[in-house]
Design a protein around this motif. Sequence first.
Motif, PDB file in Angstrom:
ATOM      1  N   MET A 198       0.841  -1.192   0.000  1.00 30.25           N
ATOM      2  CA  MET A 198       0.000   0.000   0.000  1.00 30.25           C
ATOM      3  C   MET A 198       0.875   1.241   0.000  1.00 30.25           C
ATOM      4  N   THR A 199       0.383   2.301  -0.623  1.00 31.28           N
ATOM      5  CA  THR A 199       1.096   3.568  -0.583  1.00 31.28           C
ATOM      6  C   THR A 199       0.670   4.350   0.642  1.00 31.28           C
ATOM      7  N   SER A 200       1.467   5.358   0.978  1.00 31.88           N
ATOM      8  CA  SER A 200       1.193   6.131   2.180  1.00 31.88           C
ATOM      9  C   SER A 200       0.437   7.417   1.884  1.00 31.88           C
TER      10      SER A 200
ATOM     11  N   PRO B 135      -3.869  10.739  -5.999  1.00 33.83           N
ATOM     12  CA  PRO B 135      -3.752   9.888  -7.196  1.00 33.83           C
ATOM     13  C   PRO B 135      -2.334   9.932  -7.770  1.00 33.83           C
ATOM     14  N   PHE B 136      -1.938   8.833  -8.392  1.00 33.01           N
ATOM     15  CA  PHE B 136      -0.604   8.789  -8.989  1.00 33.01           C
ATOM     16  C   PHE B 136      -0.468   9.758 -10.165  1.00 33.01           C
ATOM     17  N   LEU B 137      -1.501   9.844 -10.984  1.00 25.70           N
ATOM     18  CA  LEU B 137      -1.405  10.609 -12.214  1.00 25.70           C
ATOM     19  C   LEU B 137      -1.573  12.104 -11.951  1.00 25.70           C
ATOM     20  N   ASN B 138      -0.684  12.887 -12.521  1.00 28.95           N
ATOM     21  CA  ASN B 138      -0.786  14.344 -12.484  1.00 28.95           C
ATOM     22  C   ASN B 138      -2.187  14.767 -12.897  1.00 28.95           C
ATOM     23  N   ARG B 139      -2.795  15.641 -12.103  1.00 29.65           N
ATOM     24  CA  ARG B 139      -4.204  15.995 -12.346  1.00 29.65           C
ATOM     25  C   ARG B 139      -4.403  16.635 -13.719  1.00 29.65           C
ATOM     26  N   ARG B 140      -3.348  17.225 -14.286  1.00 31.62           N
ATOM     27  CA  ARG B 140      -3.508  17.802 -15.615  1.00 31.62           C
ATOM     28  C   ARG B 140      -3.801  16.740 -16.673  1.00 31.62           C
TER      29      ARG B 140
END
Length: 398
Positions: free
Chosen positions: A4-6, A10-15
């Motif tokens: 799991m990430t901390s 979201p991973f993807l840049n919102r742009r």
Amino acid sequence: MTGMTSTARPFLNRRLTAFGTTIFAEMSALAVRTGSINLGQGFPDTDGPEEIREAAVRALRDGRGNQYPPGPGVPELRTAVAEHQRRRYGLSFDPDTEVLVTAGATEAIAASLLALLEPGDEVVALEPYYDSYAACIAMAGGTRVPVTLRPDPGEARFRLDLDELRDAVTDRTRLLLINTPHNPTGTVLTRAELTAIAELAVERDLLVVTDEVYEHLVFDEAEHVPLATLPGMRERTVTIGSAGKTFSFTGWKVGWVTAAPGLVTAVRAAKQFLTYVSSGPFQYAVAEALALPEAYFEAFRADMLAKRDLLAAGLAEAGFAVYRPAGTYFVTADIRPLGETDGFAFCRSLPERAGVVAIPNAVFYDHREAGAPFVRFAFCKQVSVLEEAVKRLKAPVA
């Protein structure tokens, strides 16, 4: 917890959240899964001239380009690009300061927009637009302002409303992003239309990035007029060209930018942190390709014209309303005469129904409703493939 990430972010840049897997990847996968003829993605199914392929082999064997080529591109290609612009259009460019080789036109677009835009700058782009335009504007932090090309059934073409274009320009507009010959509609902007665009750019002190990768695929009475040839445009225009569409070696990814020194310097500053360099041996081959005799370009255009007419006639016989392109190697068709209105649903069902893949034009629009009933077919395929596609389309779609 393992794996799991901390962070909840979201991973993807919102742009880029609006840009998932491209429609081309989706439809090409669908073509493979169903065994369909793929008239979606625009790549030829035969290679270009044998002598140019052999030129790439020679470069490989001679050790030319196997290591990093010069950042701006190999001198032979930069010189060939400059000579091509001079010979065809009377445009004079210094190969050392006004030509930049890129990893295809897609990188040229990305580098130009990343270099020339600040966050919040507005970019006026013709809609429908090639899908990378929207993503690159977003990555640069710019704001996309679409101006829609409208279908003119009477003339079977899409038209630019110059008043709408003028009204789209505001004090925040940084540049115009122009594509002619235009993908996906096949429209070739007229000299009068381009003159009006040039006058607007000069009046409002705008930069222009112009995508001219289909410059050698112009049909009938249409004329390709590089925007940089018009008054006041040489110093404010970044012109993008590509070998892939003209020489049918799309996998080589060799493109270029021609512009005034300050603009090329800016674009190169961004480009060097994208691919740095690319396509070493292929650059030497493309230099030779650009020097091919005029007979090659005439035969290439005539071949594509015949294929355009074959596919356009077949689509019309199958019941589509067809917008016969004046340029590029794509035909836009209206599905409403078939009793359909949703291009996405139509294209996703077409492989199972007819064994043919097309692209829904709506993916190229901000105003999705404007593109909803239109689909795009590529005709850069062997005649036998196009004939089989037409045969398949007539049976289940008509």
